[in-house]
Design a protein around this motif. Structure first.
Motif, mmCIF file in Angstrom:
data_model
loop_
_atom_site.group_PDB
_atom_site.id
_atom_site.type_symbol
_atom_site.label_atom_id
_atom_site.label_comp_id
_atom_site.label_asym_id
_atom_site.label_seq_id
_atom_site.Cartn_x
_atom_site.Cartn_y
_atom_site.Cartn_z
ATOM 1 N N THR A 182 2.216 71.648 -105.472
ATOM 2 C CA THR A 182 2.460 71.883 -106.886
ATOM 3 C C THR A 182 3.752 72.277 -107.475
ATOM 4 N N PRO A 183 4.173 71.268 -108.690
ATOM 5 C CA PRO A 183 5.844 71.230 -108.529
ATOM 6 C C PRO A 183 5.751 72.644 -109.175
ATOM 7 N N ALA A 184 6.771 73.400 -109.210
ATOM 8 C CA ALA A 184 7.490 74.337 -109.500
ATOM 9 C C ALA A 184 7.489 74.652 -111.040
ATOM 10 N N ALA A 209 9.256 67.906 -105.963
ATOM 11 C CA ALA A 209 8.457 69.095 -106.632
ATOM 12 C C ALA A 209 9.182 69.936 -107.230
ATOM 13 N N LEU A 210 9.825 70.457 -107.423
ATOM 14 C CA LEU A 210 10.989 71.352 -108.011
ATOM 15 C C LEU A 210 11.122 71.103 -109.942
ATOM 16 N N GLY A 211 11.157 69.305 -109.632
ATOM 17 C CA GLY A 211 11.263 68.953 -111.464
ATOM 18 C C GLY A 211 12.610 68.841 -111.652
ATOM 19 N N LEU A 212 13.480 68.362 -110.408
ATOM 20 C CA LEU A 212 15.073 68.289 -110.573
ATOM 21 C C LEU A 212 15.050 66.339 -110.892
ATOM 22 N N LYS A 213 15.912 66.355 -111.314
ATOM 23 C CA LYS A 213 16.720 65.089 -111.848
ATOM 24 C C LYS A 213 17.124 64.407 -110.365
ATOM 25 N N PRO A 214 16.665 63.407 -110.098
ATOM 26 C CA PRO A 214 17.308 62.487 -109.422
ATOM 27 C C PRO A 214 18.966 62.673 -109.470
ATOM 28 N N GLY A 215 20.040 62.769 -108.494
ATOM 29 C CA GLY A 215 21.085 62.967 -108.763
ATOM 30 C C GLY A 215 21.877 61.282 -108.154
ATOM 31 N N GLY A 216 21.632 60.970 -107.707
ATOM 32 C CA GLY A 216 21.651 59.415 -106.458
ATOM 33 C C GLY A 216 22.111 58.458 -107.401
ATOM 34 N N THR A 217 21.970 56.993 -106.744
ATOM 35 C CA THR A 217 22.473 56.165 -107.231
ATOM 36 C C THR A 217 21.521 55.323 -107.297
ATOM 37 N N ASN A 218 21.655 54.433 -109.040
ATOM 38 C CA ASN A 218 20.465 54.038 -108.752
ATOM 39 C C ASN A 218 18.722 54.214 -109.547
ATOM 40 N N GLY A 219 18.904 55.678 -109.665
ATOM 41 C CA GLY A 219 18.186 56.657 -109.889
ATOM 42 C C GLY A 219 17.576 56.739 -109.118
ATOM 43 N N GLY A 220 17.393 57.229 -108.031
ATOM 44 C CA GLY A 220 17.030 57.657 -107.005
ATOM 45 C C GLY A 220 17.569 58.927 -106.792
ATOM 46 N N TRP A 221 17.528 59.233 -105.404
ATOM 47 C CA TRP A 221 18.073 60.746 -104.718
ATOM 48 C C TRP A 221 18.265 60.612 -103.745
ATOM 49 N N TYR A 222 19.642 59.501 -103.772
ATOM 50 C CA TYR A 222 19.970 59.000 -102.643
ATOM 51 C C TYR A 222 21.386 58.786 -103.045
#
Length: 552
Positions: free
Chosen positions: A16-18, A71-84
């Motif tokens: 469950t998300p933290a 899961a931790l509720g962080l904001k994606p920091g990659g390019t194009n709105g993703g994690w990478y």
């Protein structure tokens, strides 16, 4: 494959998300040895095939980290709105079927014997043949080009700098990029002249091994290696036999030029007589491998545009089918699943604390550290903070989690105000900050934080220290397990030490993120002066008094 470990870790990834389980704001976050253990056991499992950048195993590891961030509720920091943040990586080598060479006035010199020409990814897997006249340009410094026309020609330059330069003049000359000097004047390429005196101080055989081996780099949006276009199309190092051919028919012989340099003179440039042709064919493979980035946005309207980076490299050395014995996989449990696990546990502590720090925090799992700090170089060159600014990096690389550490080493602590921050965080836990125990290894320039240093960002590289059995544990690991297939989870890990290491990194990151002032380089620091000119400085602290000798 250790399938049960995979299933255990995967079940954690689906938890469950933290943010739904946040602790009361008055409580200090707790740190879980079990969570550190689970992360390491998954990332170092055989299933991930050594996590080599650009491979399926690394992509699985990257997906695991991204799902933990989510899961931790962080904001994606990659390019194009993703994690990478995808990093274009080029693997390149010389094609052995088409040996590289240099031809001077009709005489061909073989690569590796008389000349050293490396591969380049810039022109793809194609033959590259260049022909042109040659101009000798002294030491290849900007002042040496007065009166010389080198456009569409090769430039031959001496190694090093003129003798007799001192102080700022010597430092400025040493900092000049000779390839860029030639490139901005339209030269085809640079031929570096290795003199007999140079050969007494360098190993041609060692240099040959470097130039002829397969390499990897990152490509900028312009397709240039390292994102920089030097202007020239090729570079070559030549021994005295090639130099003699280059200077044939010229006002001075190569021997006379080399002798003049030895005597302290600074030869002036002139056109050489023979034409030169260089030939090489590179084999190039381009793959994408991501930096995985999660953002905890800052709470302060002004300071949230400043970012603290907590970094750890995710890659390791993959699988080598040619290794003797049944184990072919470099699992990289300590190097650097342990660092990534620490970073993930710090991220969890921040997310579950229920209180965001004033500055934003970038949690980053970096690619291609083992290939030459490539992922961190790319992130430092192309930060994902928009109009914001990275103000500090705390890098976690290979903490030795085999004992209950009572001190830490922060490589680079003496260069900026990050040092006292690390010291204060340790003091809150009864952990001391120790000086670099291996200064001869120059570890400050050998991990991902150094990419941020070169971008002007105060940075430290944190590891467990040498007290309380740490020296013995560290040295044994280096001797028996470092970059070997034995770096795996059957080592006698102290998982409580992993939780403890996560806590000290949390305290460090929290102080940086909440401090009224961003970290600063100290006045007169060579890294700050070289890479961050014009940035505000902090007064250099007075030396601490030496400890009193112990009573007998």
């Amino acid at each position: 494959m250790r399938i049960p470990l995979f299933l255990t870790a995967l079940s954690l990834g689906l938890a469950t998300p933290a943010f739904a389980q946040t602790a009361p704001k008055s409580e200090e976050p707790t740190f879980s040895a079990a969570a550190v253990k689970a992360h390491v056991e998954f990332l170092a499992d055989d299933l991930l095939e050594g996590r080599n950048a650009g491979t399926r195993g690394f992509d699985i590891a990257a997906r695991y980290v991204a799902t933990r961030f989510e899961a931790l509720g962080l904001k994606p920091g990659g390019t194009n709105g993703g994690w990478y943040q995808q990093v274009p990586l080029a693997e390149f080598s010389l094609d052995p079927a088409a040996p590289a060479s240099i031809t001077v006035g009709g005489k061909k010199f073989a690569n590796g014997e008389d000349v050293l020409i490396g591969a380049s990814p810039r022109y793809g897997s194609t033959a590259q043949v260049l022909t042109g006249n040659v101009v000798f340009a002294g030491f290849g410094l900007n002042d040496d080009y007065a009166g010389l026309d080198v456009k569409d020609k090769f430039v031959a330059v001496l190694l090093g700098t003129p003798r007799g330069l001192t102080g700022a003049a010597a430092e400025a000359a040493g900092a000049e990029d000779k390839g860029a000097n030639a490139g901005k004047r339209g030269a085809l390429g640079v031929i570096y002249l290795v003199s007999p005196e140079n050969l007494q101080r360098m190993s041609w055989a060692s240099a040959r091994g470097y130039f002829l081996r397969s390499q990897m780099t990152w490509l900028g949006p312009n397709g240039a290696p390292g994102g920089e276009d030097p202007g020239i199309k090729i570079g070559a190092y030549t021994n005295p036999a090639v130099a003699a051919a280059l200077f044939a028919g010229s006002p001075q012989t190569a021997e006379q030029v080399f002798a003049a340099v030895t005597a302290g003179e600074r030869p002036k440039g002139f056109a050489l007589t023979p034409k030169v042709t260089t030939e090489r064919t590179s084999k190039v493979k381009i793959v994408n491998s991501p930096n995985v980035i999660g953002i905890l946005p800052g709470s302060d309207p002004r300071l949230s545009a400043e970012y603290v980076v907590l970094s750890a490299h995710l890659d390791h050395d993959g699988v080598d089918p040619n290794l003797p014995g049944p184990d072919k996989t470099y699992n990289g449990a300590m190097d650097n699943a342990a660092g990534v696990a620490t970073m993930l546990e710090v991220a969890r502590a921040f997310a579950e604390s229920g209180k965001r720090p004033k500055r934003s925090i970038l949690f980053v799992a970096l690619t291609a550290e083992e290939d030459g700090l490539l992922g961190s170089e790319y992130l430092a060159k192309y930060p994902v903070v928009g109009s914001g600014k990275v103000v500090a990096d705390v890098n976690l690389d290979m903490p030795i989690l085999l004992y209950d550490f009572t001190d830490v080493v922060a490589f680079g602590a003496e260069h900026s105000t990050l040092g006292p921050i690390v010291e204060r965080a340790g003091a809150r836990m009864g952990v001391t900050l120790s000086p670099d125990p291996m200064p001869e290894e120059n570890l400050f320039v050998r991990s991902d934080h150094y990419s941020f240093v070169k971008a002007g960002v105060p940075s430290v590289f944190l590891v467990t220290g040498w007290a309380n059995g740490g020296k013995e544990a560290f040295q044994k690991f280096l001797a028996t397990d470092y970059h070997k297939v034995t770096d795996q989870t059957n080592l006698p890990f102290n998982w409580e030490a992993g939780a403890k290491f996560a806590k000290i990194n949390y305290l460090i990151a929290a102080e940086i993120a909440n401090a009224p002032e961003a970290p600063r380089w100290y006045e007169g620091n060579k890294y700050g002066d070289q890479y961050a000119p014009g940035q505000p400085r902090a007064p250099r602290p007075a030396p601490k008094p030496a400890a009193a000798p112990a009573k007998k």
